[in-house]
Design an enzyme around this catalytic site. Structure first.
Site, mmCIF file in Angstrom:
data_model
loop_
_atom_site.group_PDB
_atom_site.id
_atom_site.type_symbol
_atom_site.label_atom_id
_atom_site.label_comp_id
_atom_site.label_asym_id
_atom_site.label_seq_id
_atom_site.Cartn_x
_atom_site.Cartn_y
_atom_site.Cartn_z
ATOM 1 N N ALA A 224 0.895 -1.009 -0.026
ATOM 2 C CA ALA A 224 0.024 -0.032 -0.019
ATOM 3 C C ALA A 224 0.813 1.356 -0.157
ATOM 4 O O ALA A 224 1.910 1.188 0.383
ATOM 5 C CB ALA A 224 -0.838 0.106 1.391
ATOM 6 N N GLY B 63 0.571 -4.867 1.038
ATOM 7 C CA GLY B 63 -0.705 -4.855 0.050
ATOM 8 C C GLY B 63 -0.406 -5.695 -1.245
ATOM 9 O O GLY B 63 -1.328 -6.299 -1.759
ATOM 10 N N GLU C 178 -0.355 -9.040 -0.280
ATOM 11 C CA GLU C 178 -2.027 -9.577 0.034
ATOM 12 C C GLU C 178 -2.984 -9.615 -1.405
ATOM 13 O O GLU C 178 -3.732 -10.476 -1.842
ATOM 14 C CB GLU C 178 -2.823 -8.272 0.693
ATOM 15 C CG GLU C 178 -2.068 -8.584 2.036
ATOM 16 C CD GLU C 178 -2.552 -7.152 3.129
ATOM 17 O OE1 GLU C 178 -2.209 -6.325 2.670
ATOM 18 O OE2 GLU C 178 -3.278 -7.341 3.923
ATOM 19 N N GLU D 187 4.049 -5.117 7.500
ATOM 20 C CA GLU D 187 3.581 -3.849 8.074
ATOM 21 C C GLU D 187 3.775 -3.758 9.519
ATOM 22 O O GLU D 187 3.902 -2.429 9.973
ATOM 23 C CB GLU D 187 1.771 -4.185 8.190
ATOM 24 C CG GLU D 187 1.091 -3.841 6.847
ATOM 25 C CD GLU D 187 1.550 -5.294 5.760
ATOM 26 O OE1 GLU D 187 2.147 -6.220 6.295
ATOM 27 O OE2 GLU D 187 0.513 -5.394 4.871
HETATM 28 N N1 DAK Z 1 4.473 3.188 -0.832
HETATM 29 C C1 DAK Z 1 5.051 4.292 -1.347
HETATM 30 N N2 DAK Z 1 6.027 4.486 -1.925
HETATM 31 C C2 DAK Z 1 7.013 3.262 -2.045
HETATM 32 C C3 DAK Z 1 6.761 2.301 -1.414
HETATM 33 C C4 DAK Z 1 5.414 2.165 -1.002
HETATM 34 N N3 DAK Z 1 5.062 0.923 -0.256
HETATM 35 N N4 DAK Z 1 7.808 1.411 -1.793
HETATM 36 C C5 DAK Z 1 8.659 2.001 -2.382
HETATM 37 N N5 DAK Z 1 8.302 3.227 -2.730
HETATM 38 C C6 DAK Z 1 8.888 4.292 -3.450
HETATM 39 C C7 DAK Z 1 10.166 4.921 -2.512
HETATM 40 O O1 DAK Z 1 9.563 5.620 -1.347
HETATM 41 C C8 DAK Z 1 11.016 5.569 -3.505
HETATM 42 O O2 DAK Z 1 10.626 6.709 -4.100
HETATM 43 P P1 DAK Z 1 11.509 7.945 -4.327
HETATM 44 O O3 DAK Z 1 12.346 7.950 -2.869
HETATM 45 O O4 DAK Z 1 12.329 7.266 -5.258
HETATM 46 O O5 DAK Z 1 10.605 8.886 -4.545
HETATM 47 C C9 DAK Z 1 10.800 4.321 -4.699
HETATM 48 O O6 DAK Z 1 9.748 3.670 -4.381
HETATM 49 C C10 DAK Z 1 12.085 3.593 -4.913
HETATM 50 O O7 DAK Z 1 11.973 2.815 -3.549
HETATM 51 P P2 DAK Z 1 13.346 2.641 -2.749
HETATM 52 O O8 DAK Z 1 14.317 3.778 -3.307
HETATM 53 O O9 DAK Z 1 13.111 2.327 -1.364
HETATM 54 O O10 DAK Z 1 14.101 1.279 -3.313
HETATM 55 P P3 DAK Z 1 14.910 0.225 -2.982
HETATM 56 O O11 DAK Z 1 15.290 -0.924 -3.780
HETATM 57 O O12 DAK Z 1 16.117 0.829 -2.234
HETATM 58 O O13 DAK Z 1 13.987 -0.828 -1.784
HETATM 59 C C11 DAK Z 1 12.153 -1.778 -1.202
HETATM 60 C C12 DAK Z 1 12.985 -1.382 -2.288
HETATM 61 C C13 DAK Z 1 10.875 -2.533 -1.807
HETATM 62 C C14 DAK Z 1 12.861 -2.761 -0.219
HETATM 63 C C15 DAK Z 1 11.694 -0.590 -0.324
HETATM 64 O O14 DAK Z 1 11.174 0.312 -1.298
HETATM 65 C C16 DAK Z 1 10.639 -0.612 0.707
HETATM 66 O O15 DAK Z 1 10.984 -1.412 1.776
HETATM 67 N N6 DAK Z 1 9.533 -0.314 0.345
HETATM 68 C C17 DAK Z 1 8.407 -0.632 1.488
HETATM 69 C C18 DAK Z 1 7.980 -1.979 1.650
HETATM 70 C C19 DAK Z 1 6.683 -1.895 2.392
HETATM 71 O O16 DAK Z 1 7.027 -1.773 3.810
HETATM 72 N N7 DAK Z 1 5.729 -2.398 1.917
HETATM 73 C C20 DAK Z 1 4.392 -2.595 2.724
HETATM 74 C C21 DAK Z 1 3.914 -1.110 2.783
HETATM 75 S S1 DAK Z 1 2.552 -1.245 4.069
HETATM 76 C C22 DAK Z 1 -4.260 -0.851 6.469
HETATM 77 C C23 DAK Z 1 -4.569 -0.753 4.881
HETATM 78 C C24 DAK Z 1 -3.357 -1.269 4.219
HETATM 79 C C25 DAK Z 1 -2.073 -1.658 4.819
HETATM 80 C C26 DAK Z 1 -1.954 -1.682 6.173
HETATM 81 C C27 DAK Z 1 -2.947 -1.168 6.984
HETATM 82 N N8 DAK Z 1 -5.159 -0.185 6.952
HETATM 83 C C28 DAK Z 1 -5.929 0.760 6.601
HETATM 84 C C29 DAK Z 1 -5.352 -0.417 8.416
HETATM 85 C C30 DAK Z 1 -1.228 -2.204 3.922
HETATM 86 C C31 DAK Z 1 0.000 -1.723 4.240
HETATM 87 C C32 DAK Z 1 1.334 -1.936 3.589
HETATM 88 O O17 DAK Z 1 1.133 -2.571 2.465
#
Ligand code: DAK
Length: 262
Positions: free
Chosen positions: A70, A115, A118, A138
């Protein structure tokens, strides 16, 4: 029909009754913001109604990410009510995909986190490229999986591994995901889409009513008591014989030729 599928963040291609949907937001590693979720909702509504489509393949643009979750920048400042409505939208989209009458294949071409994992779990078959990384990180962001992960993951891989993954937020490689049953098969990145299309073709060439009914029975049956699910299977087996497909399929077998299901 292509005019029906014009979006800002999604590309759709329909060929040989197989729709390929590409999430096209590589700058954010294809993260799911509200706009992408709404477009996915719309595209799967249209694909459900499109008689020219038998199977859907979903993948992400680029060679790095399926969907990195997400959208964290959109979520960061949400208040509880906004978070609930965001979660509801995610649930609605993923349930629509899960219950689509047509089989769906996730071609996981890189990160499938939060997400993104998921979303892949709402699909029928998951193929992953060797470089894919999957997980529900998350809790590391101070939230819980909000698009069905706490429910679909334990149902898919069992509660022990699901608890380990969700409670630690640890991510895993494609090979480990295959070992624990989270993905069906791991292939090289260069052959991922070919592999997905090969599976899709096999499904598209089978009896349409049979495929739709088998999917429905597996999805619904898992949430029913076994006796009721068995009765539903028996009745559905009978109904298959009004579709014309057994005559074609069994007739072709007995005549030693390939069936041609309409
Ligand atoms: N959201 C927004 N932007 C993202 C992103 C994300 N999930 N993942 C990556 N990006 C963006 C980065 O901010 C970066 O943007 P710029 O800085 O270039 O503008 C660009 O994509 C490239 O990312 P990185 O520079 O970080 O790339 P790396 O190769 O160094 O790292 C990575 C890749 C996938 C390991 C890293 O980007 C990362 O850890 N990303 C986050 C992964 C993550 O934690 N995903 C889970 C998201 S939380 C809910 C509803 C939904 C959910 C929860 C609750 N409720 C309403 C209660 C769901 C939650 C999730 O899915």
């Amino acid at each position: 029909m292509l005019g029906d599928y014009e979006y800002k963040n999604i590309l759709v291609d329909v060929e040989e009754r197989i729709a390929t949907i590409l999430i096209n937001r590589p700058k954010a590693l294809n993260a799911l913001n509200t706009e992408v979720l709404k477009e996915l909702e719309d595209v799967f509504d249209r694909l459900e109604r499109d008689d020219g489509v038998r199977v859907c393949i979903l993948t992400g643009k680029g060679d790095k990410s399926f969907v990195a979750g997400a959208d964290i920048s959109e979520m960061r400042d949400m208040d509880p009510l906004a978070a609930i409505s965001y979660s509801k939208l995610g649930h609605a989209v993923l349930s629509k995909i899960e219950n689509l009458s047509k089989p769906t294949i996730a071609a996981i071409n890189g990160f499938a986190l939060g997400g993104g994992c998921e979303l892949a779990m709402s699909m029928d078959i998951r193929l992953a490229s060797k470089n894919a990384i999957l997980g529900q990180p998350e809790v590391k962001l101070g939230v819980i999986p909000g698009f069905g992960g706490t429910q679909r993951l334990p149902r898919l891989i069992g509660p022990a591994k699901a608890k380990e993954l969700i409670l630690t937020g640890r991510t895993i490689t494609a090979d480990e995901a295959e070992r624990i049953g989270l993905v069906n098969k791991v292939v090289g990145p260069d052959v991922l889409m070919k592999e997905a299309r090969d599976v899709a073709k096999e499904i598209a060439n089978a009896g349409r009513f049979a495929v739709t009914t088998a999917k429905l029975l597996m999805n619904r049956g898992l949430n029913m008591d076994l006796d009721s699910a068995m009765i539903l299977e028996t009745q559905s087996f009978g109904i298959c014989f009004s579709s014309g497909e057994p005559a074609e399929g069994m007739g072709a077998f007995l005549e030693k030729k390939k069936p041609d299901f309409k």
